[in-house]
Write a protein that holds these residues in place. Structure first.
Motif, PDB file in Angstrom:
ATOM      1  N   PHE A  52      53.983 -86.553  30.848  1.00  0.00           N
ATOM      2  CA  PHE A  52      54.068 -88.108  30.242  1.00  0.00           C
ATOM      3  C   PHE A  52      54.918 -87.922  28.916  1.00  0.00           C
ATOM      4  O   PHE A  52      55.164 -87.172  28.327  1.00  0.00           O
ATOM      5  CB  PHE A  52      52.649 -88.431  29.591  1.00  0.00           C
ATOM      6  N   GLU A  56      53.727 -92.996  26.385  1.00  0.00           N
ATOM      7  CA  GLU A  56      52.772 -93.478  27.650  1.00  0.00           C
ATOM      8  C   GLU A  56      51.491 -92.707  27.053  1.00  0.00           C
ATOM      9  O   GLU A  56      50.475 -92.387  27.829  1.00  0.00           O
ATOM     10  CB  GLU A  56      53.218 -92.589  29.065  1.00  0.00           C
ATOM     11  N   GLU A  58      48.492 -93.850  25.798  1.00  0.00           N
ATOM     12  CA  GLU A  58      47.524 -94.518  26.183  1.00  0.00           C
ATOM     13  C   GLU A  58      47.114 -94.188  27.633  1.00  0.00           C
ATOM     14  O   GLU A  58      46.170 -93.961  28.120  1.00  0.00           O
ATOM     15  CB  GLU A  58      47.409 -96.114  25.951  1.00  0.00           C
ATOM     16  N   GLU A  59      48.262 -94.261  28.514  1.00  0.00           N
ATOM     17  CA  GLU A  59      48.288 -93.914  29.965  1.00  0.00           C
ATOM     18  C   GLU A  59      47.725 -92.298  30.011  1.00  0.00           C
ATOM     19  O   GLU A  59      46.880 -92.140  30.794  1.00  0.00           O
ATOM     20  CB  GLU A  59      49.358 -94.001  30.623  1.00  0.00           C
ATOM     21  N   THR A  63      44.187 -91.365  31.951  1.00  0.00           N
ATOM     22  CA  THR A  63      44.430 -90.559  33.202  1.00  0.00           C
ATOM     23  C   THR A  63      43.369 -89.126  32.806  1.00  0.00           C
ATOM     24  O   THR A  63      42.866 -88.674  33.646  1.00  0.00           O
ATOM     25  CB  THR A  63      45.966 -89.985  33.210  1.00  0.00           C
TER      26      THR A  63
END
Length: 108
Positions: A52, A56, A58-59, A63
């Motif tokens: 990441f 990213e 937060e993503e 995940t």
């Protein structure tokens, strides 16, 4: 920004460098952490290994939660180059654990 302190990450970095000697200690340390802290560790580690980008975060967190199939401490203990990935992830996020690592070594 992160739910886990830089000092705790520094402790994990130092213990993971000595995993042959400190595996039980590191496993015990992981058990003291809240789920949010463990999630952030995984996210920082993934950013550090290039899975990441820093923006990213937060993503990566989402995940880490969605794809957890084994206990997070087990996953982290089984991750090759954990200390390097954590340091690289912090650096990518504009953070550093160097001062905290130095303090922990001096107090050693």
């Amino acid at each position: 920004m992160l739910e886990i302190s830089i000092n705790k990450i520094a402790q994990i970095i130092l213990m993971s460098r000595e995993l042959d000697r400190a595996k039980a200690e590191l496993a015990g340390f992981f058990e003291t952490l809240r789920e949010e802290e463990l999630t952030d560790l995984v996210a920082v580690m993934w950013i550090g290994r290039g899975s990441f980008e820093p923006e990213e975060l937060e993503e990566a967190r989402a995940t880490a939660i969605a794809e957890a199939t084994v206990p997070t401490p087990d996953y982290l203990l089984g991750t090759p180059h954990l200390s390097d990935h954590l340091e690289n992830g912090l650096e990518a996020l504009g953070l550093s654990a160097s001062d905290e690592e130095d303090d922990l070594i001096r107090k050693g």
